[in-house]
Motif scaffolding. Structure first.
Motif, PDB file in Angstrom:
ATOM      1  N   THR A  68     -11.861  -1.976  69.807  1.00 33.00           N
ATOM      2  CA  THR A  68     -12.146  -0.674  70.407  1.00 33.00           C
ATOM      3  C   THR A  68     -11.241   0.410  69.822  1.00 33.00           C
ATOM      4  O   THR A  68     -11.707   1.504  69.500  1.00 33.00           O
ATOM      5  CB  THR A  68     -11.990  -0.746  71.935  1.00 33.00           C
ATOM      6  OG1 THR A  68     -12.866  -1.766  72.428  1.00 33.00           O
ATOM      7  CG2 THR A  68     -12.327   0.583  72.596  1.00 33.00           C
ATOM      8  N   ILE A 111     -12.481   3.718  67.794  1.00 37.56           N
ATOM      9  CA  ILE A 111     -12.102   5.077  68.212  1.00 37.56           C
ATOM     10  C   ILE A 111     -11.390   5.797  67.068  1.00 37.56           C
ATOM     11  O   ILE A 111     -11.662   6.967  66.795  1.00 37.56           O
ATOM     12  CB  ILE A 111     -11.230   5.033  69.485  1.00 37.56           C
ATOM     13  CG1 ILE A 111     -12.087   4.589  70.668  1.00 37.56           C
ATOM     14  CG2 ILE A 111     -10.577   6.389  69.741  1.00 37.56           C
ATOM     15  CD1 ILE A 111     -11.301   4.282  71.926  1.00 37.56           C
ATOM     16  N   GLU A 122     -13.826   7.016  64.513  1.00 37.76           N
ATOM     17  CA  GLU A 122     -14.589   8.172  65.004  1.00 37.76           C
ATOM     18  C   GLU A 122     -13.777   9.444  64.944  1.00 37.76           C
ATOM     19  O   GLU A 122     -14.305  10.530  64.727  1.00 37.76           O
ATOM     20  CB  GLU A 122     -15.067   7.925  66.430  1.00 37.76           C
ATOM     21  CG  GLU A 122     -16.163   6.889  66.532  1.00 37.76           C
ATOM     22  CD  GLU A 122     -16.563   6.573  67.972  1.00 37.76           C
ATOM     23  OE1 GLU A 122     -15.969   7.142  68.911  1.00 37.76           O
ATOM     24  OE2 GLU A 122     -17.469   5.746  68.148  1.00 37.76           O
TER      25      GLU A 122
END
Length: 108
Positions: A99, A103, A106
């Motif tokens: 995760t 992130i 992104e």
């Protein structure tokens, strides 16, 4: 083949694995697991740490216990909970790493 590895899918495992992910998909249950990774705790301690009612924590612990993610230990009248085994937190660590990487990608 998946990522260059041979993967045999054991169809009998699909339901239990799916149930595991359903169980940890709840934010409160996930928070409880992260707390218990640090130390054994009773319902009152968990409730205080998460600022929740003890009855709500007891309900979530029941679900976690039923799915063998936590185990109880009685000390007099108090029941303390801990992770059932190291595998639970190793899986959570892998998901957290994935995760974070997602992130970070992104954001960049």
């Amino acid at each position: 083949m998946l990522d260059g590895h041979n993967v045999d899918i054991d169809k009998a495992m699909l339901q239990p694995v799916s149930q595991f992910f359903k169980t940890i998909s709840d934010p409160t249950r996930l928070s409880i697991l992260f707390l218990l990774q640090k130390k054994e705790m009773n319902v009152g301690d968990i409730a205080a740490a998460l600022d929740m009612h003890q009855s709500a924590i007891s309900h979530q612990l029941s679900t976690l216990k039923k799915n063998r993610l936590v185990k109880p230990r009685r000390d007099g009248k108090t029941i303390f909970y801990s992770l059932d085994d190291d595998h639970v937190f190793k899986i959570l660590e892998q998901v957290m790493t994935h995760t974070r990487e997602t992130i970070d990608k992104e954001l960049n």
